[in-house]
Scaffold this motif. Structure first.
Motif, PDB file in Angstrom:
ATOM      1  N   ASN A   6     138.394 116.231  68.295  1.00 54.75           N
ATOM      2  CA  ASN A   6     138.118 115.485  67.617  1.00 54.75           C
ATOM      3  C   ASN A   6     137.868 115.667  66.228  1.00 54.75           C
ATOM      4  OD1 ASN A   6     137.793 113.534  69.959  1.00 54.75           O
ATOM      5  ND2 ASN A   6     135.555 114.128  70.163  1.00 54.75           N
ATOM      6  N   PHE A   7     138.145 116.980  65.889  1.00 56.17           N
ATOM      7  CA  PHE A   7     138.302 117.316  64.311  1.00 56.17           C
ATOM      8  C   PHE A   7     139.558 116.838  63.867  1.00 56.17           C
ATOM      9  CE2 PHE A   7     134.793 120.697  64.804  1.00 56.17           C
ATOM     10  CZ  PHE A   7     133.856 120.125  64.119  1.00 56.17           C
ATOM     11  N   THR A   8     139.814 115.970  63.799  1.00 60.73           N
ATOM     12  CA  THR A   8     140.946 114.979  63.224  1.00 60.73           C
ATOM     13  C   THR A   8     140.917 114.665  61.617  1.00 60.73           C
ATOM     14  OG1 THR A   8     140.651 112.760  63.594  1.00 60.73           O
ATOM     15  CG2 THR A   8     141.799 114.005  65.310  1.00 60.73           C
ATOM     16  N   TYR A   9     141.942 114.800  60.859  1.00 62.07           N
ATOM     17  CA  TYR A   9     141.967 114.204  59.265  1.00 62.07           C
ATOM     18  C   TYR A   9     141.066 112.788  59.431  1.00 62.07           C
ATOM     19  CZ  TYR A   9     142.500 112.718  54.970  1.00 62.07           C
ATOM     20  OH  TYR A   9     142.658 112.483  53.356  1.00 62.07           O
ATOM     21  N   GLU A  10     141.479 111.891  60.032  1.00 64.07           N
ATOM     22  CA  GLU A  10     140.848 110.725  60.280  1.00 64.07           C
ATOM     23  C   GLU A  10     139.398 110.709  60.447  1.00 64.07           C
ATOM     24  OE1 GLU A  10     140.988 106.335  62.613  1.00 64.07           O
ATOM     25  OE2 GLU A  10     142.141 108.067  63.387  1.00 64.07           O
ATOM     26  N   HIS A  11     138.986 111.491  61.238  1.00 65.51           N
ATOM     27  CA  HIS A  11     137.380 111.595  61.591  1.00 65.51           C
ATOM     28  C   HIS A  11     136.599 112.362  60.827  1.00 65.51           C
ATOM     29  CE1 HIS A  11     138.325 110.956  66.459  1.00 65.51           C
ATOM     30  NE2 HIS A  11     138.129 109.961  65.670  1.00 65.51           N
ATOM     31  N   LEU A  12     137.267 113.454  59.981  1.00 67.28           N
ATOM     32  CA  LEU A  12     136.388 114.067  58.926  1.00 67.28           C
ATOM     33  C   LEU A  12     136.511 113.131  57.604  1.00 67.28           C
ATOM     34  CD1 LEU A  12     138.294 117.559  59.603  1.00 67.28           C
ATOM     35  CD2 LEU A  12     135.850 117.222  59.424  1.00 67.28           C
ATOM     36  N   ASN A  13     137.487 112.466  57.436  1.00 62.19           N
ATOM     37  CA  ASN A  13     137.367 111.746  56.236  1.00 62.19           C
ATOM     38  C   ASN A  13     136.807 110.536  56.491  1.00 62.19           C
ATOM     39  OD1 ASN A  13     138.817 111.175  53.786  1.00 62.19           O
ATOM     40  ND2 ASN A  13     139.595 109.429  54.431  1.00 62.19           N
ATOM     41  N   GLU A  14     136.210 109.941  57.669  1.00 63.04           N
ATOM     42  CA  GLU A  14     135.433 108.900  57.800  1.00 63.04           C
ATOM     43  C   GLU A  14     134.016 109.361  57.612  1.00 63.04           C
ATOM     44  OE1 GLU A  14     133.845 105.839  61.688  1.00 63.04           O
ATOM     45  OE2 GLU A  14     135.363 107.578  61.924  1.00 63.04           O
ATOM     46  N   ALA A  15     133.649 110.848  58.101  1.00 64.84           N
ATOM     47  CA  ALA A  15     132.313 111.481  57.911  1.00 64.84           C
ATOM     48  C   ALA A  15     132.138 111.683  56.208  1.00 64.84           C
ATOM     49  CB  ALA A  15     132.335 112.714  58.585  1.00 64.84           C
ATOM     50  N   PHE A  16     133.257 112.088  55.617  1.00 63.05           N
ATOM     51  CA  PHE A  16     133.223 112.117  54.245  1.00 63.05           C
ATOM     52  C   PHE A  16     132.871 110.785  53.653  1.00 63.05           C
ATOM     53  CE2 PHE A  16     135.859 111.387  50.439  1.00 63.05           C
ATOM     54  CZ  PHE A  16     135.167 112.187  49.499  1.00 63.05           C
ATOM     55  N   GLY A  17     133.469 109.837  53.921  1.00 63.24           N
ATOM     56  CA  GLY A  17     133.252 108.618  53.389  1.00 63.24           C
ATOM     57  C   GLY A  17     131.676 107.997  53.608  1.00 63.24           C
TER      58      GLY A  17
END
Length: 263
Positions: free
Chosen positions: A123-134
């Motif tokens: 689940n450590f995808t760019y999409e998921h990490l970027n969502e958490a960052f946002g």
């Protein structure tokens, strides 16, 4: 503290991954080592930053491997974090492994006011990490909780990136300092000892992580033993700031040292 000269030892804290098992396989000699420690009357807790499975699932897996343990023996970050979230009325955005999502079923996750990071694996995808960052970057007072801070761990496929690497990325991007729940935080060790009814000088921690297991335990006054299994690397024995009280080949060797020290 010299492990071989501490007859007061009566509490043993054990890491799980890399000490008891490697992937889905019990590490040679470890099942018998745990049995010997129990038969000697020592209090045992499995102190782990494991966040890919629930405590119940982990206990079932260890039982299948032959370990004489139960769910209550396992100390992991999720229950501690959930209690904290409830006390502080926090609503988390979760970036965790799918297997542990049931642990958070009773927690309000609407309109999140914090981010929780566990060992999310695939689940450590760019999409998921970027969502958490946002979510973090748009908070007035961002709060990031990380279930441990390990750099990597050992699995059947070799060394794997752990949650600490992804925590560092979000800390840097969102300019926030993560609050760690789990090893090597002192409260994680202290609460375990309190539950066991054991003083720090009466306890030993056995782990394969020289910083989180050994260093974290020593900072709280425990004896710290490093095993040469799991994610152990020869360079760990020359760590610039952490100096284990003993370095042993495996848990079987550690158990013998512990039992000899009590004679």
């Amino acid at each position: 503290m010299n492990l071989l000269k501490n007859p007061r030892l009566n509490g043993v804290l054990l890491d799980v991954t890399g000490v008891l098992k490697d992937g889905g396989t019990a590490i040679h000699g470890s099942v018998e080592a745990v049995r010997k420690l129990r038969e000697a009357g020592l209090k045992i807790r499995l102190v782990t930053n494991e966040t890919q499975v629930t405590r119940r699932a982990l206990a079932e897996n260890l039982l299948d491997l032959g370990y004489p343990v139960q769910e209550l023996d396992i100390v992991s970050p999720c229950p501690a974090l959930i209690s904290f979230l409830q006390r502080e009325n926090l609503r988390p955005h979760l970036l965790v492994h799918s297997n542990v999502l049931p642990e958070f079923e009773g927690i309000d996750q609407s309109n999140p006011n914090c981010v929780v990071l566990g060992d999310a694996a695939e689940n450590f995808t760019y999409e998921h990490l970027n969502e958490a960052f946002g979510i973090l970057i748009n908070m007035k007072k961002p709060r990031l909780f990380s279930l441990g801070r390990g750099r990597y761990y050992s699995d059947k496929e070799g060394l794997m990136l752990d949650v600490g690497a992804f925590t560092a990325a979000l800390e840097y991007a969102a300019d926030v300092k993560a609050e760690i729940i789990g090893k090597p935080q002192p409260e994680f060790f202290r609460s375990t000892l309190k539950d066991m009814g054991v003083e720090p000088e009466e306890a030993v921690m056995v782990g394969d992580d020289v910083v989180s297991d050994v260093g974290g335990a020593q900072d709280c006054g425990l004896t710290g033993v490093l095993v040469r299994t799991g994610k152990y690397r020869p360079s760990d024995e020359k760590h610039p700031t952490v100096h284990p009280d003993a370095v042993v080949d495996d848990l079987a060797h550690a158990a013998n040292l512990i039992l000899e020290s009590r004679k």
